[in-house]
Design an enzyme around this catalytic site. Structure first.
Site, mmCIF file in Angstrom:
data_model
loop_
_atom_site.group_PDB
_atom_site.id
_atom_site.type_symbol
_atom_site.label_atom_id
_atom_site.label_comp_id
_atom_site.label_asym_id
_atom_site.label_seq_id
_atom_site.Cartn_x
_atom_site.Cartn_y
_atom_site.Cartn_z
ATOM 1 N N GLY A 1 -36.302 -46.182 33.596
ATOM 2 C CA GLY A 1 -35.714 -45.834 34.880
ATOM 3 C C GLY A 1 -34.212 -45.717 34.728
ATOM 4 N N GLN B 1 -25.396 -46.043 37.089
ATOM 5 C CA GLN B 1 -25.378 -46.171 35.629
ATOM 6 C C GLN B 1 -24.778 -44.954 34.943
ATOM 7 O OE1 GLN B 1 -29.762 -47.428 35.457
ATOM 8 N NE2 GLN B 1 -28.837 -48.503 33.736
ATOM 9 N N CYS C 1 -31.930 -53.324 30.122
ATOM 10 C CA CYS C 1 -31.250 -52.323 30.942
ATOM 11 C C CYS C 1 -30.305 -51.522 30.055
ATOM 12 C CB CYS C 1 -30.461 -53.045 32.035
ATOM 13 S SG CYS C 1 -29.534 -51.939 33.105
ATOM 14 N N LEU C 2 -30.284 -50.209 30.228
ATOM 15 C CA LEU C 2 -29.402 -49.364 29.412
ATOM 16 C C LEU C 2 -27.929 -49.740 29.606
ATOM 17 C CD1 LEU C 2 -31.055 -45.840 29.896
ATOM 18 C CD2 LEU C 2 -31.266 -47.360 27.920
ATOM 19 N N HIS D 1 -36.072 -52.916 40.008
ATOM 20 C CA HIS D 1 -34.903 -52.983 39.121
ATOM 21 C C HIS D 1 -33.890 -51.885 39.492
ATOM 22 C CE1 HIS D 1 -33.168 -53.448 34.845
ATOM 23 N NE2 HIS D 1 -32.582 -52.354 35.299
ATOM 24 N N GLU D 2 -34.391 -50.663 39.713
ATOM 25 C CA GLU D 2 -33.481 -49.541 39.985
ATOM 26 C C GLU D 2 -32.841 -49.660 41.380
ATOM 27 O OE1 GLU D 2 -32.625 -48.009 37.442
ATOM 28 O OE2 GLU D 2 -34.336 -48.622 36.223
ATOM 29 N N HIS E 1 -29.928 -51.851 41.285
ATOM 30 C CA HIS E 1 -28.707 -51.171 40.815
ATOM 31 C C HIS E 1 -27.952 -50.539 41.985
ATOM 32 C CE1 HIS E 1 -28.550 -51.330 36.461
ATOM 33 N NE2 HIS E 1 -29.806 -50.951 36.336
HETATM 34 ZN ZN ZN Z 1 -30.985 -51.206 34.682
#
Ligand code: ZN
Length: 157
Positions: free
Chosen positions: A50, A55, A93-94, A135-136, A139
Protein backbone atom coordinates in the site's frame (compact mmCIF):
# COMPACT_ATOMS: atom_id res chain seq x y z
CA UNK A 1 4.39 6.42 -18.83
CA UNK A 2 4.04 6.32 -15.10
CA UNK A 3 6.96 7.68 -13.09
CA UNK A 4 8.73 6.29 -10.06
CA UNK A 5 8.26 8.82 -7.24
CA UNK A 6 10.76 9.43 -4.43
CA UNK A 7 9.55 8.11 -1.05
CA UNK A 8 9.51 10.45 1.94
CA UNK A 9 11.45 8.84 4.79
CA UNK A 10 10.79 9.18 8.52
CA UNK A 11 11.42 11.55 10.27
CA UNK A 12 9.91 14.16 7.94
CA UNK A 13 7.17 16.59 9.00
CA UNK A 14 5.13 15.71 5.88
CA UNK A 15 4.52 12.25 7.35
CA UNK A 16 3.12 13.81 10.52
CA UNK A 17 0.61 16.24 8.98
CA UNK A 18 -3.09 15.49 8.73
CA UNK A 19 -3.92 15.24 5.03
CA UNK A 20 -6.78 17.17 3.45
CA UNK A 21 -9.72 15.64 1.56
CA UNK A 22 -9.69 15.80 -2.22
CA UNK A 23 -12.55 17.74 -3.83
CA UNK A 24 -14.89 15.47 -5.82
CA UNK A 25 -14.35 17.50 -8.99
CA UNK A 26 -10.60 16.92 -8.76
CA UNK A 27 -10.74 13.11 -8.65
CA UNK A 28 -11.55 12.11 -12.23
CA UNK A 29 -9.12 14.68 -13.66
CA UNK A 30 -6.08 13.93 -15.83
CA UNK A 31 -3.76 15.26 -13.12
CA UNK A 32 -5.19 12.86 -10.55
CA UNK A 33 -5.02 9.90 -12.96
CA UNK A 34 -1.31 10.65 -13.44
CA UNK A 35 -0.84 10.72 -9.65
CA UNK A 36 -2.71 7.40 -9.22
CA UNK A 37 -0.61 5.79 -11.98
CA UNK A 38 2.67 7.12 -10.55
CA UNK A 39 1.76 6.01 -6.99
CA UNK A 40 0.74 2.59 -8.26
CA UNK A 41 4.01 2.14 -10.15
CA UNK A 42 6.04 3.34 -7.15
CA UNK A 43 4.21 0.99 -4.77
CA UNK A 44 4.71 -2.03 -7.02
CA UNK A 45 8.37 -1.33 -7.85
CA UNK A 46 9.20 -0.80 -4.18
CA UNK A 47 7.37 -4.00 -3.19
CA UNK A 48 4.84 -2.16 -1.05
CA UNK A 49 1.33 -3.51 -0.44
CA UNK A 50 0.00 0.00 0.00
CA UNK A 51 1.04 3.62 -0.42
CA UNK A 52 -0.42 6.87 0.92
CA UNK A 53 0.03 10.28 -0.73
CA UNK A 54 2.01 11.80 2.19
CA UNK A 55 4.66 9.14 1.50
CA UNK A 56 5.32 10.76 -1.87
CA UNK A 57 5.14 14.28 -0.44
CA UNK A 58 1.47 15.22 -0.90
CA UNK A 59 -0.76 15.85 2.09
CA UNK A 60 -3.99 14.79 0.39
CA UNK A 61 -6.30 11.87 1.22
CA UNK A 62 -5.28 9.47 -1.53
CA UNK A 63 -4.08 5.88 -1.11
CA UNK A 64 -3.26 2.95 -3.37
CA UNK A 65 -3.48 -0.70 -2.37
CA UNK A 66 -1.98 -3.65 -4.19
CA UNK A 67 -4.20 -6.72 -4.57
CA UNK A 68 -3.83 -9.87 -6.61
CA UNK A 69 -6.34 -8.38 -9.05
CA UNK A 70 -4.40 -5.14 -9.50
CA UNK A 71 -4.16 -1.79 -7.77
CA UNK A 72 -7.09 -0.17 -5.99
CA UNK A 73 -6.95 3.63 -5.88
CA UNK A 74 -8.95 5.32 -3.15
CA UNK A 75 -9.73 8.99 -2.66
CA UNK A 76 -11.04 10.12 0.72
CA UNK A 77 -11.17 6.61 2.24
CA UNK A 78 -13.08 6.37 5.50
CA UNK A 79 -13.67 3.41 7.78
CA UNK A 80 -17.38 3.16 8.54
CA UNK A 81 -17.37 -0.05 10.54
CA UNK A 82 -14.77 -2.17 12.30
CA UNK A 83 -14.82 -5.54 13.97
CA UNK A 84 -14.34 -5.81 17.72
CA UNK A 85 -11.89 -8.58 17.03
CA UNK A 86 -8.31 -7.47 16.54
CA UNK A 87 -5.16 -9.28 15.53
CA UNK A 88 -1.42 -8.63 15.96
CA UNK A 89 0.49 -8.78 12.71
CA UNK A 90 3.99 -7.80 11.69
CA UNK A 91 4.13 -4.61 9.62
CA UNK A 92 6.72 -2.56 7.85
CA UNK A 93 6.52 0.67 5.88
CA UNK A 94 8.35 2.09 2.85
CA UNK A 95 8.78 5.36 4.81
CA UNK A 96 10.40 3.57 7.76
CA UNK A 97 12.89 1.33 5.95
CA UNK A 98 14.43 -1.62 7.77
CA UNK A 99 12.01 -1.45 10.70
CA UNK A 100 9.36 -4.05 11.50
CA UNK A 101 7.00 -4.47 14.42
CA UNK A 102 3.76 -6.05 15.51
CA UNK A 103 0.64 -3.91 15.30
CA UNK A 104 -2.87 -4.73 16.55
CA UNK A 105 -5.51 -3.99 13.92
CA UNK A 106 -9.21 -4.69 13.46
CA UNK A 107 -9.67 -7.99 11.62
CA UNK A 108 -12.48 -6.62 9.45
CA UNK A 109 -13.34 -3.11 8.32
CA UNK A 110 -15.90 -1.56 6.02
CA UNK A 111 -14.52 1.36 4.08
CA UNK A 112 -16.14 3.93 1.82
CA UNK A 113 -14.09 5.84 -0.74
CA UNK A 114 -14.28 7.49 -4.13
CA UNK A 115 -12.68 5.46 -6.89
CA UNK A 116 -10.44 6.90 -9.60
CA UNK A 117 -13.43 7.50 -11.89
CA UNK A 118 -15.09 9.60 -9.20
CA UNK A 119 -17.60 6.94 -8.21
CA UNK A 120 -18.53 6.41 -4.54
CA UNK A 121 -17.63 2.86 -3.56
CA UNK A 122 -17.82 0.64 -0.51
CA UNK A 123 -15.57 -2.26 0.37
CA UNK A 124 -15.78 -4.92 3.08
CA UNK A 125 -12.24 -5.95 3.84
CA UNK A 126 -10.75 -8.64 6.03
CA UNK A 127 -7.30 -10.08 6.65
CA UNK A 128 -4.34 -8.39 4.95
CA UNK A 129 -6.57 -6.00 2.98
CA UNK A 130 -8.18 -4.76 6.22
CA UNK A 131 -4.77 -4.25 7.84
CA UNK A 132 -3.40 -2.38 4.82
CA UNK A 133 -6.42 -0.04 4.69
CA UNK A 134 -5.95 0.80 8.38
CA UNK A 135 -2.19 1.34 7.95
CA UNK A 136 -2.68 3.64 4.93
CA UNK A 137 -5.51 5.67 6.50
CA UNK A 138 -3.25 6.16 9.54
CA UNK A 139 -0.73 7.81 7.16
CA UNK A 140 -3.44 10.30 6.12
CA UNK A 141 -3.82 11.21 9.79
CA UNK A 142 -0.08 11.60 10.37
CA UNK A 143 0.25 8.29 12.22
CA UNK A 144 3.04 5.79 11.54
CA UNK A 145 2.94 2.09 12.47
CA UNK A 146 5.94 2.56 14.79
CA UNK A 147 3.67 4.73 17.00
CA UNK A 148 1.58 1.62 17.75
CA UNK A 149 3.99 -1.26 17.29
CA UNK A 150 5.50 -3.64 19.82
CA UNK A 151 8.50 -5.95 19.42
CA UNK A 152 10.16 -3.43 17.07
CA UNK A 153 13.09 -4.87 15.12
CA UNK A 154 15.64 -2.99 13.08
CA UNK A 155 17.29 -4.70 10.15
CA UNK A 156 20.46 -3.35 8.52
CA UNK A 157 19.76 -2.32 4.94
ZN1 ZN B 1 3.32 2.91 5.63
Amino acid sequence: MAKLLPIIINPDPILRKKSLPVANDDIATKKMQVLFADMSKTMIEKDGVGLAAPQIGKNIRIITISTKDGTICMANPKITRKSWAKEWNEEGCLSVPGVFGKVSRHKKVNCIYTDKDGKKTKIEASGLMAFVIQHEIDHLDGVLFIDKAKDIKKIEI
